[in-house]
Design a protein around this motif. Structure first.
Motif, PDB file in Angstrom:
ATOM      1  N   LYS A  20       0.838  -1.203   0.000  1.00  0.00           N
ATOM      2  CA  LYS A  20       0.000   0.000   0.000  1.00  0.00           C
ATOM      3  C   LYS A  20       0.877   1.260   0.000  1.00  0.00           C
ATOM      4  N   TYR A  64     -10.147 -11.046   3.334  1.00  0.00           N
ATOM      5  CA  TYR A  64     -10.251  -9.816   2.557  1.00  0.00           C
ATOM      6  C   TYR A  64      -9.579  -9.999   1.195  1.00  0.00           C
ATOM      7  N   HIS A  68      -9.963  -6.366  -3.870  1.00  0.00           N
ATOM      8  CA  HIS A  68     -10.683  -5.301  -3.178  1.00  0.00           C
ATOM      9  C   HIS A  68      -9.703  -4.359  -2.477  1.00  0.00           C
ATOM     10  N   LEU A  69      -8.668  -4.924  -1.881  1.00  0.00           N
ATOM     11  CA  LEU A  69      -7.717  -4.094  -1.147  1.00  0.00           C
ATOM     12  C   LEU A  69      -6.898  -3.210  -2.077  1.00  0.00           C
ATOM     13  N   PHE A 389      -8.019  -0.539   9.074  1.00  0.00           N
ATOM     14  CA  PHE A 389      -8.636  -0.380   7.753  1.00  0.00           C
ATOM     15  C   PHE A 389      -8.401   1.025   7.211  1.00  0.00           C
ATOM     16  N   SER A 394      -8.999   1.050   3.218  1.00  0.00           N
ATOM     17  CA  SER A 394     -10.042   0.147   2.725  1.00  0.00           C
ATOM     18  C   SER A 394     -11.355   0.444   3.433  1.00  0.00           C
ATOM     19  N   TYR A 396     -14.206  -0.183   2.189  1.00  0.00           N
ATOM     20  CA  TYR A 396     -15.090  -1.323   1.934  1.00  0.00           C
ATOM     21  C   TYR A 396     -15.005  -2.340   3.065  1.00  0.00           C
ATOM     22  N   TYR A 397     -13.781  -2.731   3.433  1.00  0.00           N
ATOM     23  CA  TYR A 397     -13.647  -3.743   4.481  1.00  0.00           C
ATOM     24  C   TYR A 397     -13.846  -3.162   5.874  1.00  0.00           C
ATOM     25  N   TYR A 633     -14.335  -2.923  -8.074  1.00  0.00           N
ATOM     26  CA  TYR A 633     -13.260  -3.822  -7.689  1.00  0.00           C
ATOM     27  C   TYR A 633     -12.957  -4.883  -8.746  1.00  0.00           C
TER      28      TYR A 633
END
Length: 643
Positions: A20, A64, A68-69, A389, A394, A396-397, A633
């Motif tokens: 990231k 996860y 998506h991440l 998160f 993220s 979303y998560y 995603y």
């Protein structure tokens, strides 16, 4: 400029954090490609494995998807594969299915359970160090309890219903905490008495939770004993058999379930990479997280895999905080090497330790100063998880975590003791939802009909409606006077303003406070006169009568739309929240009475997913989630990087 290839091996806490960071800092460098390789297509939230193993949340709650991440990270390539070798001289990573050249290599393959060579652990015990481990334990416990319920032999039955956790570190205590919470449900589902289920913690040391201070650990020990958990201390396990475990003193504990959480070592996958190793097969690195002896090859080691002595004989701990920080250190140094800049030395910053003992109770030590226990410690653990998160960006998560931990929960197994669970039946809120929608619809149509007749549409939109005359909003009453103070129209507007003020707020001498209407009483406005700051804002939004009338007319149709959506159960959460905002605005305008303040709590009540019962949200929301998820995603895959 030559293309630079960065390869990150391992999508654990350290690998995800490093990737990231690299993706963000190098997003404008088109000549840099980052490849993240992991044997799985997902990242596992390792700190919550016990929740799956103990039946609190469903397995997908801690899984996860990597796509998506790293959605929309065009400089990150995902590969699902297993690394088998590293050619350090030619700088190539070899996997089972291919090979990947690198200019910079980050090894974050994590750790694995350490059984210290204890006989029978691999064959007869259960470890808790992976997603698969957690699911295996969960299924074994369900199967074992079901069989025990039908077992006629009392001794065998007792052994089957005895669950033993080896190790009293964070993982072990959190695992037995989940079993405490799960025991009642297991017993109920299989017609057993909960007292038949025995929980034990076996620890080789004389104390538990040795990462915590003794006062905090003592609180946890008292809680465990109060929950009838037997602590067997100073008792190393020397053998694990299918139906019992043997302790060093020669005694045995009959059990069919031994969950081993006694130690961790570096993953054995890295053993043949030819890098210098230390205790527990961890790979030695310097203060920049560069692999010892290969500093010139740009090979970095992070997470549980790295052995770096922060202090003499004290390597970085194998915890999440250290994993993330070593990942950031390695990533920062790669960025510095590519873009220019000074190297960053690793400096651990451990802000505390937390352990949950079930879903409702825990202990925490923050900054070595703040000591929490019980409810507050669990709240703090949730905050730390939510921060994670945020750190990996993220949303979303983060949302999924909130849903799994607070709303998609059974048997009151969360910090709110089940009060937030969406498994409560929302069917009974349907009449309230329809009634609330009808109230808004009726109020909107009153603004259309005005002084006309309800059954004669030709009389609508006339006198008394929101479509004729001047605006009803109090900050617009002086618009006419400002343009022509001497005109009779100005006087009429001022008169109308006075009348509207009396009607809206009520005469101060006769208005009565009340939450329900009393016959013959003048209801009291929530706020008699709009605050000056609010009026100033509204005058900017509605600078003249024409704009004010446009907003006024538009508001009627907005209310109709909201009403119809709530009645139909479409986007109920969103439109119920919108009505709260509208009511707050009306209150600040001096146009809302205390007798109607019930609008707000009703709107909050309908935000519990009420549209999913006899409403369109039952179909629309899942469809929208799938469609938008696939658009943003992409469709999740079981493997990444395959042609």
């Amino acid at each position: 400029m030559a293309k630079k290839n960065i390869v990150v091996v391992g999508a654990g806490y350290s690998g995800v954090s490093a990737t990231k960071f690299l993706a963000k800092k190098l997003k404008k460098d088109s000549d840099v490609t980052i490849t993240l390789i992991d044997r799985h297509s997902y990242h596992t939230m390792m700190t919550e494995l016990h929740e799956v193993a103990g039946g609190r949340v469903e397995p997908e709650a801690i899984q996860y998807d990597l796509q998506h991440l790293f959605a929309r990270k065009k400089n990150v390539q995902l590969v699902t594969d297993t690394v088998t070798a590293i050619d350090k001289e030619n700088k190539v990573v070899t996997t089972k299915l291919g090979s990947y050249p690198f200019d910079y290599l980050v090894l974050g393959m994590g750790g694995e359970p350490n059984d210290f060579g204890t006989p029978g652990v691999k064959e007869n015990g259960f470890t808790l160090w992976s997603f698969e481990d957690a699911v295996r334990i969960r299924e074994h416990i369900l199967t074992t309890v079901a069989k025990a319920a039908l077992e006629p032999d009392a001794a065998v039955r007792k052994a089957m219903l005895t669950f033993v956790v080896c190790g009293s570190g964070f993982t072990g205590i959190e695992m037995v905490g989940e079993l405490i919470d799960w025991k009642e449900r297991l017993a109920k589902d299989h017609k057993l008495d909960p007292s038949e289920i025995t929980l034990k913690v076996v620890e080789a040391m004389p104390t538990i939770l040795n990462m915590l201070g003794r006062n905090d650990a003592a609180k946890a020990e008292r809680y465990l004993k109060a929950k009838n958990v037997e602590l067997v201390l100073n008792a190393p396990i020397v053998e694990v058999a299918p139906d019992h475990i043997k302790l060093k003193d020669g005694s045995t504990i009959p059990t069919h379930t031994l969950i081993w959480t006694a130690g961790v070592k570096a993953t054995s996958d890295a053993a043949d990479f030819g890098l210098e190793k230390a205790r527990g097969n961890r790979l030695v690195a310097n203060e920049y997280m560069e692999a010892k002896g290969y500093e010139d090859k740009n090979i970095y080691v992070i997470g549980d895999l790295v052995f770096y002595e922060e202090f003499p004989n004290t390597p970085t701990p194998q915890i999440v905080q250290a994993a993330e920080q070593t990942g950031h250190t390695a990533a920062s140094n790669i960025v510095a090497a590519i873009k220019g800049g000074e190297k960053h030395k690793f400096k651990g910053n451990y802000q505390g330790f937390m352990v949950s003992v079930g879903s409702k109770w825990g202990v925490a030590n923050l900054f070595n100063k703040i000591h929490l226990s019980g409810f507050l410690a669990i709240i703090m653990k949730h905050i730390v998880n939510l921060k994670y998160f945020f750190d990996i960006r993220s949303g979303y998560y983060m949302f999924q975590y909130i849903m799994h931990e607070f709303f998609h929960i059974k048997d009151d197994r969360n910090v709110a003791r089940g009060h937030t669970s969406r498994y409560g039946n929302v069917l009974w809120s349907v009449p309230l939802r329809i009634f609330y929608g009808l109230v808004w619809l009726l109020e909107a149509f009153k603004k259309i009909v005005g002084e006309g007749e309800w059954l004669k549409p030709s009389t609508w939109f006339g006198e008394g409606s929101w479509f004729q005359g001047d605006s009803v909003f109090p900050w617009t009453w002086d618009y006419q006077a400002a343009t022509d103070a001497a005109s009779s129209a100005s006087a009429d507007v001022a008169s109308a303003a006075s009348g509207a003020a009396d009607a809206g707020a009520g005469a101060e001498t006769v208005a009565h406070f009340g939450l329900s209407y009393g016959y013959g009483e003048q209801p009291m406005a929530v706020i008699e006169k709009a605050p000056d700051w609010f009026v100033s804002i509204m005058k900017v939004i509605m600078p003249n009568m024409e704009v004010a009338m446009f907003f006024q007319k538009m508001m009627v149709f907005v209310e109709i739309g909201i009403a119809l959506a709530i009645i139909a159960g479409l986007f109920t959460w969103l439109f119920s929240a919108t009505t709260i905002v509208l009511v707050a605005t009306f209150c600040l305008s001096g146009m809302f009475f205390w007798v109607n303040i019930w609008f707000i709590p009703v709107a909050f009540a309908l935000m519990n997913g009420s549209g999913r019962a006899v409403g369109l949200d039952r179909w629309v929301i899942p469809w929208l989630q799938r469609t938008l998820g696939n658009w943003w995603y992409g469709k999740p895959k079981s493997m990444y990087g395959q042609k």
